[in-house]
Design an enzyme around this catalytic site. Structure first.
Site, PDB file in Angstrom:
ATOM      1  CG  MET A  30      -1.901  -1.194   1.178  1.00  0.00           C
ATOM      2  SD  MET A  30      -3.421  -0.909   2.064  1.00  0.00           S
ATOM      3  CE  MET A  30      -2.810  -0.779   3.729  1.00  0.00           C
ATOM      4  CG  HIS A  37       7.096  -2.188   1.918  1.00  0.00           C
ATOM      5  ND1 HIS A  37       6.878  -1.049   2.631  1.00  0.00           N
ATOM      6  CD2 HIS A  37       5.918  -2.870   1.915  1.00  0.00           C
ATOM      7  CE1 HIS A  37       5.623  -1.005   3.043  1.00  0.00           C
ATOM      8  NE2 HIS A  37       5.011  -2.107   2.632  1.00  0.00           N
ATOM      9  N   GLY A 149       4.957 -10.068   4.400  1.00  0.00           N
ATOM     10  CA  GLY A 149       5.791  -9.995   5.597  1.00  0.00           C
ATOM     11  C   GLY A 149       5.209 -10.778   6.768  1.00  0.00           C
ATOM     12  CE  LYS A 151       3.280  -5.015  10.507  1.00  0.00           C
ATOM     13  NZ  LYS A 151       2.750  -3.719  10.311  1.00  0.00           N
ATOM     14  CD  GLN A 155      -1.903  -8.641   4.669  1.00  0.00           C
ATOM     15  OE1 GLN A 155      -2.708  -7.730   4.756  1.00  0.00           O
ATOM     16  NE2 GLN A 155      -0.659  -8.428   4.270  1.00  0.00           N
ATOM     17  CB  SER A 188       3.338   2.367   5.983  1.00  0.00           C
ATOM     18  OG  SER A 188       3.809   1.419   5.063  1.00  0.00           O
ATOM     19  NE  ARG A 189      -2.308   1.867  10.313  1.00  0.00           N
ATOM     20  CZ  ARG A 189      -2.743   0.877   9.569  1.00  0.00           C
ATOM     21  NH1 ARG A 189      -1.991  -0.183   9.400  1.00  0.00           N
ATOM     22  NH2 ARG A 189      -3.928   0.946   8.993  1.00  0.00           N
TER      23      ARG A 189
HETATM   24  O1  PAF Z   1      -0.064  -5.670   3.710  1.00  0.00           O
HETATM   25  C1  PAF Z   1      -0.500  -4.767   2.980  1.00  0.00           C
HETATM   26  O2  PAF Z   1       0.158  -3.749   2.726  1.00  0.00           O
HETATM   27  C2  PAF Z   1      -1.892  -4.890   2.390  1.00  0.00           C
HETATM   28  O3  PAF Z   1      -2.764  -5.500   3.278  1.00  0.00           O
HETATM   29  C3  PAF Z   1      -1.910  -5.614   1.021  1.00  0.00           C
HETATM   30  C4  PAF Z   1      -1.466  -7.052   1.157  1.00  0.00           C
HETATM   31  C5  PAF Z   1      -1.018  -4.865   0.051  1.00  0.00           C
HETATM   32  C6  PAF Z   1      -3.337  -5.620   0.458  1.00  0.00           C
HETATM   33  O4  PAF Z   1      -3.822  -4.336   0.274  1.00  0.00           O
END
Ligand code: PAF
Length: 282
Positions: A30, A37, A149, A151, A155, A188-189
């Site tokens: 994102m 990243h 990741g 982290k 997900q 990113s946060r």
């Molecule tokens: O982990 C992320 O940055 C987001 O959840 C992803 C996998 C790009 C989906 O929008």
């Protein structure tokens, strides 16, 4: 460096690679790229012939409007950063309409209950939103490998299930969490935190490691309440959840048993920013 904004441009770009049977790697992001990243991207470069980074702030995975509004955004900086790694990397940064032609809706998936635990309890619909966009990206790129990741371990489990459900031929690669010097997991946060909170955030990783040292010999409830107390003692820190779970089902556990694998997960609200982290315990 190739930067595509439309799906049709991506499809054109992919034609030659498909004929050559190149291994295609996808790093979905994102944006607001950081060292975490970059480690995904470097891993992809080492293992794939062609690497794509998608940059798209996916609205359907935000259950909170102000979180979406405040999400850091800097496409130019991101593209330059990717360029500095390799000009061969290809970037896809679509507008919202390009990915959601028929409105901002997510698909409802059956994740076998993984989505109702941990993050899922606090972010209703979040994982359906994540799976919806990742599914769209997988259908577009048909990547041989996709990089996520550790982290965001929960997900990654959701993506694993999505791959099974929709029979994608994509191999999921989970890369280790990259940390700031003080142990704070790269996110990113983190850029939204004050300098003081960013320093104090070392308390999170410190407590995850405390669990790792003690979980075999101490009752889980006792360790957890100690850790929550320790984190909440920092000015402006509020623990949302702190759980020791089974590494596979992600369901909450009470005590150690030698035949099981455990992970500890945490979410802390700091200066209105949600920080999450987790580590493998055994
Ligand atoms: O982990 C992320 O940055 C987001 O959840 C992803 C996998 C790009 C989906 O929008």
């Amino acid at each position: 460096m190739i930067v595509c904004y439309l799906k049709s441009e991506v499809k054109n770009e992919l034609k030659a690679s498909i004929i050559n049977k190149d291994i295609i790697g996808l790093v979905p992001t994102m944006g607001s790229l950081h060292k975490g990243h970059l480690s995904l991207i470097k891993n992809a470069i080492e293992n794939c012939d062609e690497v794509w980074v998608s940059i798209f702030i996916n609205p359907t995975q935000f259950n909170n409007e102000s979180d979406l509004k405040n999400y850091p955004k800097n496409i130019k900086k991101d593209i330059n950063l990717i360029k500095s790694v390799s000009k061969k990397i290809k970037v896809f940064c679509p507008e919202i309409n390009e990915m959601y032609e028929r409105g901002l809706n997510y698909k409802q998936y059956d994740f076998n209950g993984i989505d109702s635990k941990l993050e899922g309890k606090y972010r209703k619909g979040h994982f359906n939103g994540v799976a919806t966009i990742v599914s769209k990206l997988f259908k577009l790129f048909k990547p041989n490998q996709a990089f996520f990741g550790e982290k965001d371990f929960q997900q990654a489990q959701i993506i694993k299930r999505l791959i099974d459900l929709e029979k994608h031929k994509t191999k999921l690669i989970i890369c280790p969490t990259v940390r700031e010097k003080n142990g704070l997991a790269m996110s990113s946060r983190n850029s939204l935190l004050s300098k003081k909170s960013r320093e104090n955030s070392s308390i999170i990783f410190h407590n995850l490691n405390y669990v790792k040292t003690h979980f075999k010999k101490t009752d889980f409830d006792e360790i957890i309440s100690k850790c929550i107390k320790s984190i909440n003692s920092c000015d402006g820190f509020k623990t949302e959840y702190f759980e020791i779970v089974d590494s596979f089902s992600l369901s909450k556990q009470k005590k150690y048993s030698a035949d099981k694998s455990y992970r500890v997960f945490v979410s802390v609200i700091v200066d209105e920013v949600r920080l999450i982290d987790n580590i493998l315990l055994n």
